[in-house]
Structure formats: C-alpha cells, structure tokens
Design a protein around this motif. Sequence first.
Motif, PDB file in Angstrom:
ATOM      1  N   MET A  44       0.760  -1.059  -0.029  1.00 23.10           N
ATOM      2  CA  MET A  44      -0.032   0.025  -0.011  1.00 23.10           C
ATOM      3  C   MET A  44       0.958   1.325   0.154  1.00 23.10           C
ATOM      4  SD  MET A  44      -0.951   2.378   2.515  1.00 23.10           S
ATOM      5  CE  MET A  44      -0.613   1.463   4.196  1.00 23.10           C
ATOM      6  N   VAL A  45       1.909   1.329   0.742  1.00 29.39           N
ATOM      7  CA  VAL A  45       2.903   2.584   0.861  1.00 29.39           C
ATOM      8  C   VAL A  45       3.455   2.548  -0.403  1.00 29.39           C
ATOM      9  CG1 VAL A  45       4.973   3.401   1.651  1.00 29.39           C
ATOM     10  CG2 VAL A  45       3.217   2.163   3.424  1.00 29.39           C
ATOM     11  N   GLY A  46       3.876   1.499  -1.134  1.00 23.54           N
ATOM     12  CA  GLY A  46       4.493   1.563  -2.397  1.00 23.54           C
ATOM     13  C   GLY A  46       3.544   2.205  -3.437  1.00 23.54           C
ATOM     14  N   ALA A  47       2.087   1.936  -3.339  1.00 21.77           N
ATOM     15  CA  ALA A  47       1.335   2.330  -4.345  1.00 21.77           C
ATOM     16  C   ALA A  47       1.095   3.886  -4.154  1.00 21.77           C
ATOM     17  CB  ALA A  47      -0.172   1.500  -4.128  1.00 21.77           C
ATOM     18  N   PHE A  48       0.945   4.278  -2.859  1.00 23.47           N
ATOM     19  CA  PHE A  48       0.997   5.714  -2.503  1.00 23.47           C
ATOM     20  C   PHE A  48       2.275   6.615  -3.023  1.00 23.47           C
ATOM     21  CE2 PHE A  48      -2.546   5.003   0.682  1.00 23.47           C
ATOM     22  CZ  PHE A  48      -3.318   5.749   0.072  1.00 23.47           C
ATOM     23  N   LEU A  49       3.468   5.862  -2.919  1.00 24.38           N
ATOM     24  CA  LEU A  49       4.601   6.643  -3.238  1.00 24.38           C
ATOM     25  C   LEU A  49       4.614   6.769  -4.867  1.00 24.38           C
ATOM     26  CD1 LEU A  49       7.544   4.679  -1.374  1.00 24.38           C
ATOM     27  CD2 LEU A  49       6.677   6.982  -0.969  1.00 24.38           C
ATOM     28  N   GLY A  50       4.308   5.574  -5.588  1.00 21.92           N
ATOM     29  CA  GLY A  50       4.078   5.801  -7.176  1.00 21.92           C
ATOM     30  C   GLY A  50       2.918   7.027  -7.298  1.00 21.92           C
ATOM     31  N   TRP A  51       1.798   7.029  -6.578  1.00 24.47           N
ATOM     32  CA  TRP A  51       0.749   7.953  -6.928  1.00 24.47           C
ATOM     33  C   TRP A  51       1.519   9.211  -6.600  1.00 24.47           C
ATOM     34  CZ3 TRP A  51      -1.330  11.765  -3.992  1.00 24.47           C
ATOM     35  CH2 TRP A  51      -2.583  12.407  -4.296  1.00 24.47           C
ATOM     36  N   ILE A  69       8.674   3.669 -15.253  1.00 21.88           N
ATOM     37  CA  ILE A  69       9.901   2.831 -14.801  1.00 21.88           C
ATOM     38  C   ILE A  69      10.029   3.639 -13.198  1.00 21.88           C
ATOM     39  CG2 ILE A  69      12.355   3.150 -14.975  1.00 21.88           C
ATOM     40  CD1 ILE A  69      12.241   2.671 -17.852  1.00 21.88           C
ATOM     41  N   LEU A  70      10.141   5.035 -13.390  1.00 19.36           N
ATOM     42  CA  LEU A  70      10.193   5.709 -12.213  1.00 19.36           C
ATOM     43  C   LEU A  70       9.098   5.241 -11.116  1.00 19.36           C
ATOM     44  CD1 LEU A  70      11.081   9.220 -13.358  1.00 19.36           C
ATOM     45  CD2 LEU A  70      12.250   7.831 -12.160  1.00 19.36           C
ATOM     46  N   ALA A  71       7.736   5.109 -11.416  1.00 26.00           N
ATOM     47  CA  ALA A  71       6.730   4.805 -10.524  1.00 26.00           C
ATOM     48  C   ALA A  71       6.995   3.213 -10.047  1.00 26.00           C
ATOM     49  CB  ALA A  71       5.541   4.712 -11.470  1.00 26.00           C
ATOM     50  N   PHE A  72       7.813   2.293 -10.806  1.00 25.95           N
ATOM     51  CA  PHE A  72       8.233   1.169 -10.194  1.00 25.95           C
ATOM     52  C   PHE A  72       9.456   1.273  -9.435  1.00 25.95           C
ATOM     53  CE2 PHE A  72       6.450  -1.267 -14.321  1.00 25.95           C
ATOM     54  CZ  PHE A  72       5.197  -1.147 -13.641  1.00 25.95           C
ATOM     55  N   VAL A  73      10.518   1.833  -9.885  1.00 25.51           N
ATOM     56  CA  VAL A  73      11.795   1.812  -9.264  1.00 25.51           C
ATOM     57  C   VAL A  73      11.711   2.462  -7.785  1.00 25.51           C
ATOM     58  CG1 VAL A  73      14.322   2.532  -9.407  1.00 25.51           C
ATOM     59  CG2 VAL A  73      13.303   1.728 -11.286  1.00 25.51           C
ATOM     60  N   VAL A  74      11.244   3.763  -7.861  1.00 26.61           N
ATOM     61  CA  VAL A  74      11.190   4.570  -6.596  1.00 26.61           C
ATOM     62  C   VAL A  74      10.371   3.801  -5.477  1.00 26.61           C
ATOM     63  CG1 VAL A  74      10.570   6.869  -5.620  1.00 26.61           C
ATOM     64  CG2 VAL A  74      11.677   6.749  -7.817  1.00 26.61           C
ATOM     65  N   PRO A  75       9.139   3.423  -5.816  1.00 27.22           N
ATOM     66  CA  PRO A  75       8.511   2.465  -4.553  1.00 27.22           C
ATOM     67  C   PRO A  75       9.055   1.426  -4.212  1.00 27.22           C
ATOM     68  CG  PRO A  75       6.896   3.313  -6.222  1.00 27.22           C
ATOM     69  CD  PRO A  75       8.348   3.625  -6.847  1.00 27.22           C
ATOM     70  N   MET A  76       9.921   0.782  -5.359  1.00 27.73           N
ATOM     71  CA  MET A  76      10.876  -0.428  -4.829  1.00 27.73           C
ATOM     72  C   MET A  76      11.941  -0.289  -3.754  1.00 27.73           C
ATOM     73  SD  MET A  76      11.301  -2.325  -8.352  1.00 27.73           S
ATOM     74  CE  MET A  76      12.698  -3.089  -7.727  1.00 27.73           C
ATOM     75  N   ILE A  77      12.544   0.852  -4.149  1.00 22.14           N
ATOM     76  CA  ILE A  77      13.609   1.211  -3.054  1.00 22.14           C
ATOM     77  C   ILE A  77      13.164   1.817  -1.812  1.00 22.14           C
ATOM     78  CG2 ILE A  77      15.474   2.969  -2.636  1.00 22.14           C
ATOM     79  CD1 ILE A  77      15.865   3.050  -5.687  1.00 22.14           C
TER      80      ILE A  77
END
Length: 212
Positions: A44-51, A69-77
């Motif tokens: 859920m936190v990763g989804a909000f980071l992407g948003w 790509i940014l919406a994947f990589v940044v939430p992963m990190i």
Amino acid sequence: MGAFLQYTVTGLTIGSFYALVALGYTIVYGIIRLINFAQGDLSMVGAFLGWTLLVSFGFHLLPVYLAVILAFVVPMIGTAVINLGILQFAYKPLLKRSQLAILITALGMSLLLQNTALLVYGPTINAYPPNLLPTTGFFIGPVHVTLVQLGLVLVSLLLMAGMFLFIQRTTIGTAMRALAVDHDAARLMGINVDGIIRLAFVLGPCLPQLRA
C-alpha cells in the motif's frame, strides 16, 4: 454468464498481485518464521509513493516509459528501505525472544504504516492518472481483456517463475533454503545469516512493486 467471465478475468488480474504479496510473506516466514503483517501495508505504501510521483510531482507528464519506470523503481527502493528499517529497529532486537513478542510487534508495524498513510494522504480515494497506460484490448467471446490486464498477469507469472529459479538454482537461494532449515548450521557453513535475512526483507516488498 458473460458478466461472470468478465469478473473472473478481473479477479485473476487482482489475484496475481495478491499472489506476489503472499510470496513476499513466505520468503520472510520461511527464513525467520515471522508472519510479517506489515508486508501488505508496504504494498500500500509503495502504491502511494507511485501515486505521489505521478500526480503530486507531475511525473505523468513525462514520456510514458519513463514515468512507468520511475513509478516502479522509486516505490521499490522506498519500501525496501522501510522494511529494512522495520527489521533493524523493530524485529531484530526480538528475534531471540518469544514468538509472541515479535508477532505483536509485527502487528504494531502494520497499524503504524496504515495510520501514517491515513494521516499523510487522508481517507479519500487517490486515483492514478487514467490515461497513463493504454486501455485497448481484445474480446474472447463476451469477455473483454485489456492489454494491461494481460501484461500484468504475464509479468506476475514471470516474477513467480523467476523467484522459483532464483531460490532453487542460485547460491544465494541455496543459502536462503539453508536458513529455512537451521540458522546455526547455516552459520557454521559460512553463510552470512544476517545478510540473507536482510535480502529477504528487501525482496519481500519489491515483488509487488515490480508488478504494481
């Protein structure tokens, strides 16, 4: 019947995401016998980071491939760092203590993430940009399958297959399986137990972000 089949396609798409969340659960549980209740909340936190990146920071105006790509990589990190912090400051001091203590702590971490997200983003629905990915698709009889749905299911299957091969065919995967059997014996064999546990806490939240 058509509606049932359409809901089945939607359920398979959503279920493939939940399967990756469950895979993250099992990676951690298999190594340290901990039900990490925060695992779902990290997704859920990763989804909000992407948003936040796409909407609040306006990254949806970038070229589609770069925005995705940014919406994947940044939430992963971000989720990996948060999970490592939870491991270091919440779980690790309790690993040698009772299972009940660490279980209650895991539940507390879940509630902490939930309420932090509630305070930051509020109780309203925050939708991703609707036109970020194409909505085209094809029909199988009465069922409409979008290319995004098909891609998400295929990516999930590839990630699950890749994780299986990683665990079964690599040295690190062998070390993870050894920890699942006996920590002390693995340490005597020269395995970096703490390092493998940290890797598990990195992989756990990253899998759903790769697919989300």
